[in-house]
Design an enzyme around this catalytic site. Structure first.
Site, PDB file in Angstrom:
ATOM      1  CB  VAL A  41      35.360  42.545  46.908  1.00  0.00           C
ATOM      2  CG1 VAL A  41      34.478  43.232  48.225  1.00  0.00           C
ATOM      3  CG2 VAL A  41      35.075  43.209  45.635  1.00  0.00           C
ATOM      4  CB  CYS A  42      37.692  38.854  49.882  1.00  0.00           C
ATOM      5  SG  CYS A  42      35.878  38.171  49.831  1.00  0.00           S
ATOM      6  N   GLY A  43      40.108  40.636  49.355  1.00  0.00           N
ATOM      7  CA  GLY A  43      41.514  41.091  49.688  1.00  0.00           C
ATOM      8  C   GLY A  43      41.710  42.438  49.962  1.00  0.00           C
TER       9      GLY A  43
ATOM     10  CG  MET B  68      40.590  39.762  54.536  1.00  0.00           C
ATOM     11  SD  MET B  68      39.704  39.741  56.175  1.00  0.00           S
ATOM     12  CE  MET B  68      38.005  40.368  55.732  1.00  0.00           C
TER      13      MET B  68
END
Length: 170
Positions: free
Chosen positions: A46-48, A51
């Site tokens: 999710v973070c990838g 960003m």
């Protein structure tokens, strides 16, 4: 889960590592809008994706003369590898030691998990929080809320006569 800092509050200043030997402070961004994107961890799916979305809409952020920075408790070394692998073109700041100190100031730290909340802030040119949002940890908040806030901030600045044209910084 606590509450993130609300609009109208002065954004707490900080100085964090961008690389192992370079730092960036919120004060360095004064005079232009800043987007602070707290996120749990490099390398998570999710973070990838989150960003990557911000990387894709960088031209829109820049159209508003805004600087975006990602902030997590990962180290500067981890950020450097993550940014290179994902081809990110904005700074990732390491809220590493003391762990989560800046996230705590913004109400964006998950004590039980030892990571940042997925929290977003738009800080105006004078250092006041204009907009804030905490997303569920497993949900990519995307960029629509940020872009809407930047549009509203620009409209407010124009009506107040405070806006600067892109590329002109004081």
């Amino acid at each position: 889960m606590g509450h993130v800092l609300a609009p109208g509050v002065t954004a707490p200043d900080f100085t964090l590592h961008v690389t192992p030997d370079q730092t960036l402070s919120l004060g360095d961004l004064r005079g232009r809008p800043a987007v602070l994107a707290f996120y749990p961890a490099d390398w998570s799916p999710v973070c990838g994706d989150q960003m990557a979305v911000y990387n894709q809409v960088l031209p829109e952020f820049r159209r508003h003369d805004a600087e975006v920075v990602g902030i997590s408790v990962d180290s500067a070394w981890c950020h450097q590898a993550f940014a290179e692998t994902r081809h990110l073109h904005f700074p990732l700041l390491a809220d590493f030691e003391p762990k989560g100190a800046v996230a705590r100031q913004y109400g964006a730290y998950r004590d039980g998990d030892g990571v940042c909340e997925r929290a977003l802030f738009v800080v105006d040119r004078e250092g006041l929080i204009f907009w804030s949002y905490r997303s569920p940890i497993a949900v990519n908040p995307g960029a629509d809320g940020i872009l809407d806030a930047l549009d509203r901030l620009e409209t407010q600045e124009k009506s107040d006569g405070r806006t600067q044209s892109a590329g002109v910084r004081g």
